[in-house]
Design an enzyme around this catalytic site. Structure first.
Site, PDB file in Angstrom:
ATOM      1  N   ASP A  63      -6.892   2.392   6.983  1.00 41.61           N
ATOM      2  CA  ASP A  63      -7.074   1.778   5.672  1.00 41.61           C
ATOM      3  C   ASP A  63      -7.754   0.433   5.924  1.00 41.61           C
ATOM      4  OD1 ASP A  63      -6.824   0.320   3.341  1.00 41.61           O
ATOM      5  OD2 ASP A  63      -4.780   0.980   2.914  1.00 41.61           O
ATOM      6  N   SER A 140     -25.903  -0.589  -1.230  1.00 40.22           N
ATOM      7  CA  SER A 140     -26.217  -0.026  -2.538  1.00 40.22           C
ATOM      8  C   SER A 140     -27.366  -0.810  -3.147  1.00 40.22           C
ATOM      9  CB  SER A 140     -24.980  -0.156  -3.432  1.00 40.22           C
ATOM     10  OG  SER A 140     -25.304   0.169  -4.760  1.00 40.22           O
ATOM     11  N   TYR A 153     -18.532  -4.898  -8.880  1.00 36.81           N
ATOM     12  CA  TYR A 153     -19.064  -4.021  -7.831  1.00 36.81           C
ATOM     13  C   TYR A 153     -20.319  -4.646  -7.218  1.00 36.81           C
ATOM     14  CZ  TYR A 153     -21.091   0.017  -5.469  1.00 36.81           C
ATOM     15  OH  TYR A 153     -21.643   0.856  -4.520  1.00 36.81           O
ATOM     16  N   LYS A 157     -21.161  -5.841  -3.377  1.00 39.06           N
ATOM     17  CA  LYS A 157     -22.254  -5.280  -2.571  1.00 39.06           C
ATOM     18  C   LYS A 157     -23.316  -6.331  -2.242  1.00 39.06           C
ATOM     19  CE  LYS A 157     -20.872  -1.036  -1.863  1.00 39.06           C
ATOM     20  NZ  LYS A 157     -20.559  -0.549  -0.505  1.00 39.06           N
TER      21      LYS A 157
HETATM   22  P1  NAD Z   1     -16.540   8.476  -2.290  1.00 35.35           P
HETATM   23  O1  NAD Z   1     -15.639   7.949  -3.322  1.00 35.35           O
HETATM   24  O2  NAD Z   1     -16.701   9.949  -2.161  1.00 35.35           O
HETATM   25  O3  NAD Z   1     -16.170   7.902  -0.854  1.00 35.35           O
HETATM   26  C1  NAD Z   1     -15.607   6.628  -0.655  1.00 35.35           C
HETATM   27  C2  NAD Z   1     -14.673   6.703   0.513  1.00 35.35           C
HETATM   28  O4  NAD Z   1     -14.094   5.416   0.753  1.00 35.35           O
HETATM   29  C3  NAD Z   1     -13.518   7.695   0.255  1.00 35.35           C
HETATM   30  O5  NAD Z   1     -13.339   8.467   1.408  1.00 35.35           O
HETATM   31  C4  NAD Z   1     -12.345   6.763   0.026  1.00 35.35           C
HETATM   32  O6  NAD Z   1     -11.107   7.330   0.380  1.00 35.35           O
HETATM   33  C5  NAD Z   1     -12.719   5.624   0.966  1.00 35.35           C
HETATM   34  N1  NAD Z   1     -11.897   4.433   0.753  1.00 35.35           N
HETATM   35  C6  NAD Z   1     -11.580   3.810  -0.411  1.00 35.35           C
HETATM   36  N2  NAD Z   1     -10.721   2.802  -0.177  1.00 35.35           N
HETATM   37  C7  NAD Z   1     -10.490   2.794   1.171  1.00 35.35           C
HETATM   38  C8  NAD Z   1      -9.681   2.020   2.029  1.00 35.35           C
HETATM   39  N3  NAD Z   1      -8.914   1.025   1.557  1.00 35.35           N
HETATM   40  N4  NAD Z   1      -9.689   2.297   3.357  1.00 35.35           N
HETATM   41  C9  NAD Z   1     -10.442   3.289   3.848  1.00 35.35           C
HETATM   42  N5  NAD Z   1     -11.211   4.085   3.086  1.00 35.35           N
HETATM   43  C10 NAD Z   1     -11.234   3.826   1.765  1.00 35.35           C
HETATM   44  O7  NAD Z   1     -17.964   7.826  -2.601  1.00 35.35           O
HETATM   45  P2  NAD Z   1     -19.274   7.650  -1.679  1.00 35.35           P
HETATM   46  O8  NAD Z   1     -20.405   7.665  -2.624  1.00 35.35           O
HETATM   47  O9  NAD Z   1     -19.292   8.578  -0.538  1.00 35.35           O
HETATM   48  O10 NAD Z   1     -19.079   6.135  -1.179  1.00 35.35           O
HETATM   49  C11 NAD Z   1     -19.339   5.716   0.117  1.00 35.35           C
HETATM   50  C12 NAD Z   1     -20.063   4.388   0.076  1.00 35.35           C
HETATM   51  O11 NAD Z   1     -21.315   4.564  -0.554  1.00 35.35           O
HETATM   52  C13 NAD Z   1     -19.340   3.283  -0.699  1.00 35.35           C
HETATM   53  O12 NAD Z   1     -19.380   2.096   0.064  1.00 35.35           O
HETATM   54  C14 NAD Z   1     -20.180   3.134  -1.958  1.00 35.35           C
HETATM   55  O13 NAD Z   1     -20.119   1.830  -2.475  1.00 35.35           O
HETATM   56  C15 NAD Z   1     -21.552   3.481  -1.425  1.00 35.35           C
HETATM   57  N6  NAD Z   1     -22.510   3.874  -2.457  1.00 35.35           N
HETATM   58  C16 NAD Z   1     -22.302   4.995  -3.222  1.00 35.35           C
HETATM   59  C17 NAD Z   1     -23.211   5.327  -4.212  1.00 35.35           C
HETATM   60  C18 NAD Z   1     -23.039   6.544  -5.089  1.00 35.35           C
HETATM   61  O14 NAD Z   1     -23.708   6.656  -6.106  1.00 35.35           O
HETATM   62  N7  NAD Z   1     -22.189   7.494  -4.720  1.00 35.35           N
HETATM   63  C19 NAD Z   1     -24.351   4.533  -4.411  1.00 35.35           C
HETATM   64  C20 NAD Z   1     -24.549   3.415  -3.614  1.00 35.35           C
HETATM   65  C21 NAD Z   1     -23.616   3.097  -2.631  1.00 35.35           C
END
Ligand code: NAD
Length: 293
Positions: A63, A140, A153, A157
């Site tokens: 975590d 992002s 958010y 970022k």
């Molecule tokens: P997702 O929600 O599927 O994955 C996020 C992951 O982070 C999950 O596995 C969740 O359990 C984990 N997480 C949350 N809190 C946590 C903690 N305290 N300790 C450890 N793990 C933790 O979404 P995703 O899109 O795969 O996100 C991954 C990254 O991509 C993030 O940093 C997000 O900001 C970034 N991102 C996503 C998008 C999008 O549109 N999906 C766009 C730009 C950036």
């Protein structure tokens, strides 16, 4: 020598796909530690794991908001080193700023900013002493330009950008590379997992009607953008692989292949007004004409 990779946030989305992608390398060039906030969320990951991954993938609890959990994951890495660290864990928050609970706002900063900071603190000393390493961070486009109803958010970022750029300057003296993989919308659980103020939520009762109607329009816009433009995690993994395999990795990668036009506006029009107008026009098209008059 096999590269040891540790990835945060692997229970779904980008982290999961990247962990499986690297662990599936036919040459078995990578040993992947896929870390999850809680192990009871490992079902989805396990579904993608086959016999092939027996010696290329391990699952650890980590975590990012809990220092002890980061340290214990680090100490469980059998090789005693991490060559490639991927800070990917992140959460979203969407809604009018006035109605956000301060605990919820802090939680987002805890995961996205302090979680990344703490993770880096845990792995940097060893990378520095070995004078080797590659740190990759899931960034992002919301870290490069502002988005309405995403103030917290985006702040988290944007902070990641400053953190990584600052570190990269220092770490070149230690032969450690830093890369940010800048994603636009991606089809993951992100939209499900994010904390979103729903229309009808009593928190919105005190909100002025103009903001509320703009928020409704923003949500519609968001839905359309995700439907039309979201990338699949495989596209993101390809960019990650490019960065990881490169002998001279760049600091910034755009998953769409080019700098998105709105990001470009920030550098070509440094007074910032062009960007604000363009984003407003994109999300609230009719109002834009009224604002011009
Ligand atoms: P997702 O929600 O599927 O994955 C996020 C992951 O982070 C999950 O596995 C969740 O359990 C984990 N997480 C949350 N809190 C946590 C903690 N305290 N300790 C450890 N793990 C933790 O979404 P995703 O899109 O795969 O996100 C991954 C990254 O991509 C993030 O940093 C997000 O900001 C970034 N991102 C996503 C998008 C999008 O549109 N999906 C766009 C730009 C950036």
């Amino acid at each position: 020598k096999r590269k040891v990779v540790l990835i945060t946030g692997c229970s779904s989305g980008i982290g999961l796909s990247l962990a499986v992608g690297l662990a599936s390398d036919p040459e078995k060039n990578y040993k992947v530690y896929a870390t999850l906030k809680t192990l009871n969320k490992k079902q989805r990951l396990l579904k993608s794991v086959t016999e092939f991954h027996r010696d290329t993938l391990d699952i650890l609890q980590m975590d990012v908001t809990d220092r002890a959990s980061i340290m214990s994951a680090r100490d469980r890495v059998q090789e005693g080193r991490v060559d490639i660290l991927v800070c990917n864990a992140g959460v979203g928050l969407m809604g009018p700023l006035e109605v956000q609970d301060s605990k919820v706002m802090k939680d987002v900063m805890e995961v996205n900013l302090f979680g990344t900071l703490q993770t880096l603190q845990a792995f940097l000393p060893d990378m520095k002493s070995r004078r080797e390493g590659h740190i990759l961070v899931t960034g992002s486009t919301g870290g490069l330009h502002g988005l309405p109803f995403n103030e917290v958010y985006c702040a988290s970022k944007f902070a990641i950008e400053g953190l990584c750029e600052s570190l990269a300057v220092l770490l070149q003296h230690f032969n450690i590379r830093v890369s940010i993989i800048e994603c636009g919308p991606v089809n993951t659980d992100f939209m499900l997992n994010l904390q979103k103020t729903e229309i009808g939520d009593c928190a919105l009762d005190a909100l002025d009607s103009h903001t509320l109607s703009l928020y409704e329009r923003f949500l519609l816009h968001c839905g359309t953008v995700f439907q039309n433009a979201a990338q699949d995690t495989e596209d993101i993994v390809k960019v990650y692989l490019d960065a990881i395999r490169s002998p001279e990795p760049a600091f910034r990668y755009f998953t769409s292949g080019t700098v998105p036009p709105l990001v470009k506006l920030k550098t070509t029009q440094p007074d910032g007004l062009e960007y604000i107008r363009a984003m407003g026009e994109l999300i609230f098209p009719q109002d834009h004409e009224e604002l011009q008059q």
